[in-house]
Motif scaffolding. Structure first.
Motif, PDB file in Angstrom:
ATOM      1  N   PRO A  28      -9.793  12.425 -11.489  1.00  0.00           N
ATOM      2  CA  PRO A  28     -11.118  12.113 -10.937  1.00  0.00           C
ATOM      3  C   PRO A  28     -11.315  10.634 -10.604  1.00  0.00           C
ATOM      4  CG  PRO A  28     -11.265  12.614 -13.285  1.00  0.00           C
ATOM      5  CD  PRO A  28      -9.863  12.907 -12.864  1.00  0.00           C
ATOM      6  N   ARG A  29     -10.473   9.774 -11.181  1.00  0.00           N
ATOM      7  CA  ARG A  29     -10.577   8.340 -10.863  1.00  0.00           C
ATOM      8  C   ARG A  29     -10.134   8.045  -9.440  1.00  0.00           C
ATOM      9  NH1 ARG A  29      -7.006   5.988 -15.629  1.00  0.00           N
ATOM     10  NH2 ARG A  29      -5.781   7.749 -14.881  1.00  0.00           N
ATOM     11  N   VAL A  30      -9.241   8.863  -8.909  1.00  0.00           N
ATOM     12  CA  VAL A  30      -8.706   8.630  -7.562  1.00  0.00           C
ATOM     13  C   VAL A  30      -9.732   9.129  -6.554  1.00  0.00           C
ATOM     14  CG1 VAL A  30      -6.826   9.091  -5.955  1.00  0.00           C
ATOM     15  CG2 VAL A  30      -6.333   8.822  -8.392  1.00  0.00           C
ATOM     16  N   GLY A  31     -10.404   8.170  -5.920  1.00  0.00           N
ATOM     17  CA  GLY A  31     -11.464   8.510  -4.973  1.00  0.00           C
ATOM     18  C   GLY A  31     -10.932   8.711  -3.573  1.00  0.00           C
ATOM     19  N   PHE A  32     -11.662   8.180  -2.611  1.00  0.00           N
ATOM     20  CA  PHE A  32     -11.286   8.312  -1.206  1.00  0.00           C
ATOM     21  C   PHE A  32     -10.240   7.256  -0.870  1.00  0.00           C
ATOM     22  CE2 PHE A  32     -15.570  10.099  -1.372  1.00  0.00           C
ATOM     23  CZ  PHE A  32     -15.309  11.357  -0.856  1.00  0.00           C
ATOM     24  N   VAL A  33      -8.981   7.622  -1.062  1.00  0.00           N
ATOM     25  CA  VAL A  33      -7.860   6.711  -0.850  1.00  0.00           C
ATOM     26  C   VAL A  33      -7.224   6.998   0.502  1.00  0.00           C
ATOM     27  CG1 VAL A  33      -5.580   6.025  -1.680  1.00  0.00           C
ATOM     28  CG2 VAL A  33      -7.397   6.529  -3.321  1.00  0.00           C
ATOM     29  N   THR A  34      -6.965   5.941   1.256  1.00  0.00           N
ATOM     30  CA  THR A  34      -6.245   6.055   2.517  1.00  0.00           C
ATOM     31  C   THR A  34      -4.976   5.232   2.414  1.00  0.00           C
ATOM     32  OG1 THR A  34      -8.335   6.239   3.728  1.00  0.00           O
ATOM     33  CG2 THR A  34      -6.389   5.681   5.011  1.00  0.00           C
ATOM     34  N   VAL A  35      -3.858   5.845   2.722  1.00  0.00           N
ATOM     35  CA  VAL A  35      -2.586   5.116   2.755  1.00  0.00           C
ATOM     36  C   VAL A  35      -2.494   4.474   4.136  1.00  0.00           C
ATOM     37  CG1 VAL A  35      -0.076   5.304   2.640  1.00  0.00           C
ATOM     38  CG2 VAL A  35      -1.498   6.714   1.136  1.00  0.00           C
ATOM     39  N   THR A  36      -2.451   3.137   4.160  1.00  0.00           N
ATOM     40  CA  THR A  36      -2.451   2.431   5.439  1.00  0.00           C
ATOM     41  C   THR A  36      -1.061   2.023   5.898  1.00  0.00           C
ATOM     42  OG1 THR A  36      -2.867   0.331   4.309  1.00  0.00           O
ATOM     43  CG2 THR A  36      -4.791   1.546   5.134  1.00  0.00           C
ATOM     44  N   ASP A  37      -0.147   1.828   4.930  1.00  0.00           N
ATOM     45  CA  ASP A  37       1.194   1.387   5.309  1.00  0.00           C
ATOM     46  C   ASP A  37       2.149   1.607   4.144  1.00  0.00           C
ATOM     47  OD1 ASP A  37       3.147   0.366   6.969  1.00  0.00           O
ATOM     48  OD2 ASP A  37       2.570  -1.736   6.720  1.00  0.00           O
ATOM     49  N   ALA A  38       3.416   1.582   4.448  1.00  0.00           N
ATOM     50  CA  ALA A  38       4.465   1.651   3.425  1.00  0.00           C
ATOM     51  C   ALA A  38       5.581   0.713   3.852  1.00  0.00           C
ATOM     52  CB  ALA A  38       4.989   3.071   3.277  1.00  0.00           C
ATOM     53  N   GLU A  39       6.053  -0.081   2.909  1.00  0.00           N
ATOM     54  CA  GLU A  39       7.191  -0.965   3.155  1.00  0.00           C
ATOM     55  C   GLU A  39       8.288  -0.586   2.179  1.00  0.00           C
ATOM     56  OE1 GLU A  39       5.899  -5.008   2.748  1.00  0.00           O
ATOM     57  OE2 GLU A  39       4.745  -4.953   4.608  1.00  0.00           O
ATOM     58  N   VAL A  40       9.493  -0.440   2.692  1.00  0.00           N
ATOM     59  CA  VAL A  40      10.633  -0.042   1.871  1.00  0.00           C
ATOM     60  C   VAL A  40      11.684  -1.147   1.943  1.00  0.00           C
ATOM     61  CG1 VAL A  40      12.384   1.740   1.513  1.00  0.00           C
ATOM     62  CG2 VAL A  40      10.159   2.376   2.425  1.00  0.00           C
ATOM     63  N   THR A  41      12.287  -1.446   0.795  1.00  0.00           N
ATOM     64  CA  THR A  41      13.349  -2.454   0.785  1.00  0.00           C
ATOM     65  C   THR A  41      14.561  -1.917   1.551  1.00  0.00           C
ATOM     66  OG1 THR A  41      14.159  -1.634  -1.343  1.00  0.00           O
ATOM     67  CG2 THR A  41      12.626  -3.505  -1.395  1.00  0.00           C
ATOM     68  N   GLY A  42      15.431  -2.817   1.986  1.00  0.00           N
ATOM     69  CA  GLY A  42      16.602  -2.447   2.776  1.00  0.00           C
ATOM     70  C   GLY A  42      17.522  -1.463   2.081  1.00  0.00           C
ATOM     71  N   ASP A  43      17.573  -1.517   0.740  1.00  0.00           N
ATOM     72  CA  ASP A  43      18.425  -0.590   0.000  1.00  0.00           C
ATOM     73  C   ASP A  43      17.710   0.710  -0.379  1.00  0.00           C
ATOM     74  OD1 ASP A  43      16.714  -1.499  -1.955  1.00  0.00           O
ATOM     75  OD2 ASP A  43      18.282  -2.318  -3.256  1.00  0.00           O
ATOM     76  N   LEU A  44      16.471   0.847   0.077  1.00  0.00           N
ATOM     77  CA  LEU A  44      15.646   2.047  -0.148  1.00  0.00           C
ATOM     78  C   LEU A  44      15.364   2.307  -1.633  1.00  0.00           C
ATOM     79  CD1 LEU A  44      17.320   4.505   2.406  1.00  0.00           C
ATOM     80  CD2 LEU A  44      15.372   2.997   2.793  1.00  0.00           C
ATOM     81  N   GLN A  45      15.464   1.278  -2.462  1.00  0.00           N
ATOM     82  CA  GLN A  45      15.244   1.442  -3.900  1.00  0.00           C
ATOM     83  C   GLN A  45      13.788   1.261  -4.308  1.00  0.00           C
ATOM     84  OE1 GLN A  45      17.903   2.180  -6.246  1.00  0.00           O
ATOM     85  NE2 GLN A  45      18.741   2.717  -4.260  1.00  0.00           N
ATOM     86  N   GLU A  46      13.028   0.487  -3.534  1.00  0.00           N
ATOM     87  CA  GLU A  46      11.642   0.201  -3.876  1.00  0.00           C
ATOM     88  C   GLU A  46      10.767   0.363  -2.644  1.00  0.00           C
ATOM     89  OE1 GLU A  46      11.367  -3.690  -5.598  1.00  0.00           O
ATOM     90  OE2 GLU A  46      13.072  -3.334  -6.907  1.00  0.00           O
ATOM     91  N   ALA A  47       9.540   0.836  -2.899  1.00  0.00           N
ATOM     92  CA  ALA A  47       8.583   1.009  -1.809  1.00  0.00           C
ATOM     93  C   ALA A  47       7.218   0.499  -2.252  1.00  0.00           C
ATOM     94  CB  ALA A  47       8.487   2.473  -1.421  1.00  0.00           C
ATOM     95  N   THR A  48       6.594  -0.271  -1.384  1.00  0.00           N
ATOM     96  CA  THR A  48       5.223  -0.717  -1.616  1.00  0.00           C
ATOM     97  C   THR A  48       4.333   0.138  -0.727  1.00  0.00           C
ATOM     98  OG1 THR A  48       5.999  -2.957  -2.041  1.00  0.00           O
ATOM     99  CG2 THR A  48       3.647  -2.679  -1.575  1.00  0.00           C
ATOM    100  N   ILE A  49       3.366   0.782  -1.357  1.00  0.00           N
ATOM    101  CA  ILE A  49       2.426   1.638  -0.644  1.00  0.00           C
ATOM    102  C   ILE A  49       1.100   0.901  -0.579  1.00  0.00           C
ATOM    103  CG2 ILE A  49       1.320   3.905  -0.566  1.00  0.00           C
ATOM    104  CD1 ILE A  49       4.418   4.014  -0.485  1.00  0.00           C
ATOM    105  N   PHE A  50       0.641   0.623   0.629  1.00  0.00           N
ATOM    106  CA  PHE A  50      -0.624  -0.087   0.810  1.00  0.00           C
ATOM    107  C   PHE A  50      -1.748   0.925   1.001  1.00  0.00           C
ATOM    108  CE2 PHE A  50       2.594  -3.157   1.972  1.00  0.00           C
ATOM    109  CZ  PHE A  50       2.163  -4.292   1.303  1.00  0.00           C
ATOM    110  N   ILE A  51      -2.846   0.700   0.261  1.00  0.00           N
ATOM    111  CA  ILE A  51      -3.970   1.635   0.286  1.00  0.00           C
ATOM    112  C   ILE A  51      -5.289   0.908   0.510  1.00  0.00           C
ATOM    113  CG2 ILE A  51      -2.847   3.307  -1.252  1.00  0.00           C
ATOM    114  CD1 ILE A  51      -4.716   2.160  -3.502  1.00  0.00           C
TER     115      ILE A  51
END
Length: 121
Positions: A28-51
């Motif tokens: 219930p804490r997760v309200g109206f969330v919009t994912v605006t972008d995703a950035e992935v490192t070159g080795d595909l090991q980490e991803a930053t999800i912008f909301i």
């Protein structure tokens, strides 16, 4: 070639995370969330999800806490949906570009109004 793959994975990740948050997160804490972008490192090991989150600051923080709590679930869902050797670690961050854009818009509007007001003298 690798850049194209990273970009494709980022776009797919953005789409899938958005769907998972919208349709599968029951916190219930997760309200109206919009994912605006995703950035992935070159080795595909980490991803930053912008909301972005609709609401007051405390609601935004609560949504971020809920998403961080659900990271494991979200990663396992991504693992089922996207075929990668290793599912990237997720890091959720607020996307402040919309707020900055609105602020710039307001400043330009005020500037235009001030110019118009000074022409009346």
């Amino acid at each position: 070639m690798a850049n194209v793959r990273v970009h494709r994975v980022a776009e797919q990740l953005k789409k899938e995370v958005s769907d998972i948050i919208s349709n599968h997160i029951k916190d219930p804490r997760v309200g109206f969330v919009t994912v605006t972008d995703a950035e992935v490192t070159g080795d595909l090991q980490e991803a930053t999800i912008f909301i972005t989150v609709l609401g007051e600051d405390d609601q935004k923080e609560a949504s971020l806490e809920g998403l961080n709590k659900a990271k494991g679930f979200i990663r396992s869902e991504i693992g089922k949906r996207i075929r990668l050797r290793k599912t990237p670690e997720l890091d959720f961050k607020f996307d402040h570009s919309t707020e900055q854009g609105n602020r710039i818009d307001q400043l330009l509007h005020d500037l235009k109004r001030d110019e118009h007001d000074s022409e009346d003298f």
